[in-house]
Structures are given as C-alpha cells and as structure tokens.
Write a protein that holds these residues in place. Structure first.
Motif, mmCIF file in Angstrom:
data_model
loop_
_atom_site.group_PDB
_atom_site.id
_atom_site.type_symbol
_atom_site.label_atom_id
_atom_site.label_comp_id
_atom_site.label_asym_id
_atom_site.label_seq_id
_atom_site.Cartn_x
_atom_site.Cartn_y
_atom_site.Cartn_z
ATOM 1 N N LEU A 24 0.837 -1.200 0.000
ATOM 2 C CA LEU A 24 0.000 0.000 0.000
ATOM 3 C C LEU A 24 0.878 1.260 0.000
ATOM 4 N N GLY A 25 1.907 1.256 0.821
ATOM 5 C CA GLY A 25 2.846 2.383 0.851
ATOM 6 C C GLY A 25 3.524 2.580 -0.495
ATOM 7 N N GLU A 26 3.913 1.479 -1.131
ATOM 8 C CA GLU A 26 4.538 1.549 -2.453
ATOM 9 C C GLU A 26 3.554 2.121 -3.480
ATOM 10 N N MET A 27 2.279 1.718 -3.372
ATOM 11 C CA MET A 27 1.267 2.222 -4.301
ATOM 12 C C MET A 27 1.062 3.726 -4.123
ATOM 13 N N TYR A 28 1.077 4.181 -2.867
ATOM 14 C CA TYR A 28 0.982 5.625 -2.614
ATOM 15 C C TYR A 28 2.185 6.355 -3.224
ATOM 16 N N GLY A 33 -3.186 2.927 -8.552
ATOM 17 C CA GLY A 33 -4.500 2.642 -7.992
ATOM 18 C C GLY A 33 -5.028 3.734 -7.081
ATOM 19 N N CYS A 34 -4.295 4.832 -6.958
ATOM 20 C CA CYS A 34 -4.692 5.934 -6.077
ATOM 21 C C CYS A 34 -4.000 7.210 -6.545
ATOM 22 N N VAL A 35 -4.359 8.314 -5.927
ATOM 23 C CA VAL A 35 -3.658 9.567 -6.197
ATOM 24 C C VAL A 35 -2.291 9.477 -5.512
ATOM 25 N N GLN A 36 -1.242 9.813 -6.252
ATOM 26 C CA GLN A 36 0.114 9.722 -5.694
ATOM 27 C C GLN A 36 0.247 10.642 -4.484
ATOM 28 N N ASP A 37 0.752 10.064 -3.389
ATOM 29 C CA ASP A 37 0.965 10.831 -2.159
ATOM 30 C C ASP A 37 2.235 10.297 -1.499
ATOM 31 N N LYS A 38 3.348 10.944 -1.808
ATOM 32 C CA LYS A 38 4.644 10.459 -1.315
ATOM 33 C C LYS A 38 4.731 10.473 0.204
ATOM 34 N N ASN A 39 4.137 11.474 0.848
ATOM 35 C CA ASN A 39 4.177 11.528 2.318
ATOM 36 C C ASN A 39 3.458 10.339 2.936
#
Length: 188
Positions: A24-28, A33-39
């Motif tokens: 899930l963290g890697e996907m973020y 599959g989601c809006v990119q959110d590096k934080n």
C-alpha cells in the motif's frame, strides 16, 4: 487501472498485515491505484519498516535517496542487517563507488554466502582487477579554459577523469603505467 484501484481498496481493508501495508505504501509512492501521495507512502513504509519489513526498508531507500540520503542509507543498512540480498548488493555497490573496497568486499561476501549471483560476479571482478589489455589509452589536445594554468591539456584530462570516474592526480602517483604497442614498431 480498474484492477489497480481494486487492489488498492483490498489492501486498504486488510488492516495490520505488514506486507499488505508495505505494498500500500509503495502504491501511494508511485500513484498506482490511487492519487500519488509520497508523504503517505513514506509514512506507511516507515511504520512497516519498524515492524520488521525488509522490503519497506529497501523501498524507503529508493524513496528518500534523492532528498534525505542519510535516512535513506540508514533504512538500507537495516534491510542489509536482516540479510536482504538486494540491500546488501546496493549497499556494497555504494561502498564500491565511494572507493571503500574492503567494506564492499565484506558485503559482497555476505551476499554471495546467501546465494546472490550478482555478488559472486562482483567478487570475481574485485579479485581479478583490471587487465592491462582491457585498458584504453587516453590522449588529449584540448586545453583547459583558464589563462592562469600552465599545463592546460593535462588539467583538462584530469578534470574529465575526475568528473566521470572520480579519479584525481594523486591516484596516479602509486600506479605503474606503461604504454606498449600491440604490433611491431615500424617507420612511417
């Protein structure tokens, strides 16, 4: 994209499974599959790394290496300490690129002992060194653009070697170099 969104939703519902949370963290981080959110990605991976996920440590290295190199390497070391062969290889390669041969060799030996074929190959290269036949002669005639310098061509070659390979003039002081033609000498 719909499959990634479903996977993201499924992983989000899993809860405390460390590997699911690592994915899930890697996907973020990558916006899969989601809006990119590096934080969110980094925070999720930090939590997973604290729970023992070696993969999260390795992913943190790649996520942080351009912005916080010290923390990135700290996470890579954590993964390497848990005998993650990929992290051992990356860490050994970093030591090798910084000229720290003994640390690189120790890490490659550990990786080779864990069955990493890349580490075995690197160890062979370290032991064999560079054959003289594999070296190329570098000639230069373009001067360094500085009016105050006396050996302009030499300085330009050293500058190029330093930029490309991190080689300085002092590296040549202990080397014994000799150029011998590979064919019979002849008069032109």
């Amino acid at each position: 994209k719909k499959c990634y969104k479903k996977a993201f939703d499924l992983l989000s519902s899993v809860g405390t499974n460390v590997e699911a949370q690592t994915t899930l963290g890697e996907m973020y981080l990558k916006g899969i599959g989601c809006v990119q959110d590096k934080n969110k990605g980094v925070n999720s991976l930090i939590s997973c790394a604290q729970k023992g996920s070696v993969r999260a440590c390795r992913l943190l290295y790649f996520a942080l290496k351009n912005t916080d190199e010290k923390r990135a390497i700290m996470h890579l070391v954590q993964a390497a300490e848990r005998d993650d062969v990929d992290s051992l290889f990356i860490l050994a390669s970093l030591h090798l690129s910084n000229g720290n041969m003994s640390s690189a060799e120790k890490l490659f030996v550990r990786g080779a002992g864990l069955g990493d074929a890349r580490a075995v190959t690197q160890l062979k290269k370290l032991k064999e060194g560079i054959d003289g036949e594999d070296l190329n002669v570098l000639l230069g005639s373009i001067p360094y653009d500085d009016e105050k310098t006396s050996e302009k061509v030499k300085l330009n070659i050293l500058n190029i070697l330093n930029q490309k390979y991190d080689i300085t003039e002092t590296d040549f002081l202990s080397s014994e170099l000799e150029i011998v033609p590979a064919f019979k000498a002849r008069s032109l």
